[in-house]
Scaffold this motif. Structure first.
Motif, mmCIF file in Angstrom:
data_model
loop_
_atom_site.group_PDB
_atom_site.id
_atom_site.type_symbol
_atom_site.label_atom_id
_atom_site.label_comp_id
_atom_site.label_asym_id
_atom_site.label_seq_id
_atom_site.Cartn_x
_atom_site.Cartn_y
_atom_site.Cartn_z
ATOM 1 N N ILE A 124 -62.908 80.690 -15.503
ATOM 2 C CA ILE A 124 -62.363 80.576 -16.856
ATOM 3 C C ILE A 124 -61.850 81.925 -17.343
ATOM 4 O O ILE A 124 -60.774 82.021 -17.945
ATOM 5 C CB ILE A 124 -63.412 80.011 -17.821
ATOM 6 C CG1 ILE A 124 -63.646 78.523 -17.519
ATOM 7 C CG2 ILE A 124 -62.985 80.198 -19.273
ATOM 8 C CD1 ILE A 124 -64.724 77.883 -18.356
ATOM 9 N N ALA A 125 -62.617 82.986 -17.069
ATOM 10 C CA ALA A 125 -62.203 84.326 -17.492
ATOM 11 C C ALA A 125 -60.900 84.726 -16.809
ATOM 12 O O ALA A 125 -59.971 85.236 -17.464
ATOM 13 C CB ALA A 125 -63.300 85.334 -17.180
ATOM 14 N N LEU A 126 -60.810 84.503 -15.496
ATOM 15 C CA LEU A 126 -59.586 84.843 -14.769
ATOM 16 C C LEU A 126 -58.416 83.989 -15.241
ATOM 17 O O LEU A 126 -57.311 84.503 -15.469
ATOM 18 C CB LEU A 126 -59.798 84.642 -13.263
ATOM 19 C CG LEU A 126 -60.622 85.695 -12.526
ATOM 20 C CD1 LEU A 126 -60.830 85.279 -11.072
ATOM 21 C CD2 LEU A 126 -59.948 87.051 -12.597
ATOM 22 N N GLY A 127 -58.666 82.687 -15.387
ATOM 23 C CA GLY A 127 -57.606 81.793 -15.828
ATOM 24 C C GLY A 127 -57.086 82.169 -17.195
ATOM 25 O O GLY A 127 -55.868 82.196 -17.428
ATOM 26 N N SER A 128 -58.004 82.469 -18.084
ATOM 27 C CA SER A 128 -57.619 82.825 -19.446
ATOM 28 C C SER A 128 -56.800 84.113 -19.479
ATOM 29 O O SER A 128 -55.741 84.180 -20.116
ATOM 30 C CB SER A 128 -58.877 82.978 -20.311
ATOM 31 O OG SER A 128 -58.535 83.371 -21.622
ATOM 32 N N GLY A 129 -57.297 85.142 -18.784
ATOM 33 C CA GLY A 129 -56.611 86.429 -18.796
ATOM 34 C C GLY A 129 -55.249 86.381 -18.131
ATOM 35 O O GLY A 129 -54.254 86.878 -18.680
ATOM 36 N N ILE A 130 -55.187 85.777 -16.943
ATOM 37 C CA ILE A 130 -53.919 85.692 -16.211
ATOM 38 C C ILE A 130 -52.904 84.844 -16.971
ATOM 39 O O ILE A 130 -51.727 85.201 -17.088
ATOM 40 C CB ILE A 130 -54.154 85.115 -14.799
ATOM 41 C CG1 ILE A 130 -54.951 86.112 -13.952
ATOM 42 C CG2 ILE A 130 -52.824 84.782 -14.123
ATOM 43 C CD1 ILE A 130 -55.397 85.570 -12.614
ATOM 44 N N ALA A 131 -53.367 83.714 -17.495
ATOM 45 C CA ALA A 131 -52.459 82.821 -18.224
ATOM 46 C C ALA A 131 -51.915 83.498 -19.477
ATOM 47 O O ALA A 131 -50.713 83.430 -19.760
ATOM 48 C CB ALA A 131 -53.183 81.527 -18.590
ATOM 49 N N PHE A 132 -52.789 84.143 -20.237
ATOM 50 C CA PHE A 132 -52.362 84.790 -21.477
ATOM 51 C C PHE A 132 -51.327 85.875 -21.199
ATOM 52 O O PHE A 132 -50.242 85.894 -21.797
ATOM 53 C CB PHE A 132 -53.562 85.390 -22.202
ATOM 54 C CG PHE A 132 -53.203 86.127 -23.466
ATOM 55 C CD1 PHE A 132 -53.093 85.437 -24.674
ATOM 56 C CD2 PHE A 132 -52.958 87.489 -23.459
ATOM 57 C CE1 PHE A 132 -52.743 86.105 -25.844
ATOM 58 C CE2 PHE A 132 -52.610 88.169 -24.619
ATOM 59 C CZ PHE A 132 -52.504 87.472 -25.811
#
Length: 209
Positions: A90-98
């Motif tokens: 979730i942390a990686l997905g959130s950061g990369i997506a943002f």
């Protein structure tokens, strides 16, 4: 950074913070309350781009990214019913997506800034929001990317169900992504109203000074 950029940075920071908190609370079967606050980040980015240029917009994006990283780090230390509130995926997905979606928004907006007043904010937000949704949900929940965090069991997200309860059968995470994307698109259209009003107000004030 100048003093004029501070309101944008504060607004972005508050949106990211609020979204990280509200994502913990469900809204119906497919959404969280965070789905209704996060899209406002695109409005802030587009306003900064229109009023101060792409460099200022990127500064606001990076400020939001830093706040998001801090929220993720805090979330990993808070234990919920099923483990940490924020997992590595979730942390990686959130950061990369943002970061990817917002910087793409800045680039597209800048390329289209000379067109009709609504074309740049609408196109940049529609494309950026679509990329954001695709990246986050696939990185965070797709079974094909389980190697990112093997210890994190996301099999629940792969349950095959009718999409949004009525469409073709698809993994649950796809329904969550589609619902999130639909909210982003709806808010992108609504955000054209405050975008236009704020830009006009800014120009009126600038003409008087």
């Amino acid at each position: 950074m100048t003093r004029a950029h501070i309101p944008g940075i504060i607004a972005m920071a508050l949106i990211v913070l609020a979204s990280n908190i509200l994502v913990q609370f469900l809204f119906g079967n497919w959404l969280t309350w965070g789905a209704f606050t996060y899209p406002l980040a695109f409005l802030v980015t587009d306003l900064m781009n229109r009023l101060y240029g792409p460099s200022a917009a990127r500064k606001v994006v990076f400020a939001g990214f830093i706040v998001g990283v801090v929220c993720s780090l805090i979330g990993t230390q808070i234990q919920g019913e099923f483990g940490p509130l924020v997992t590595l995926r979730i942390a990686l997905g959130s950061g990369i997506a943002f970061l990817t979606a917002q910087l793409l928004d800045v680039k597209i907006f800048d390329k289209m800034r000379e067109g009709a007043w609504w074309s740049a904010p609408l196109a940049s937000t529609l494309i950026g929001a679509s990329v954001d949704t695709a990246l986050f949900f696939s990185i965070a929940f797709s079974g094909g990317l389980s190697f990112i965090e093997p210890s994190n069991d996301v099999s629940w997200a792969g349950e095959m169900l009718p999409m949004l309860g009525a469409g073709p059968v698809a993994p649950l995470w796809v329904s969550l992504a589609v619902a999130d994307w639909m909210v982003k698109i709806a808010l992108a259209l609504l955000a054209l109203i405050p975008f236009r009003l704020i830009v006009l107000r800014f120009r009126e004030k600038a003409a008087l000074t």
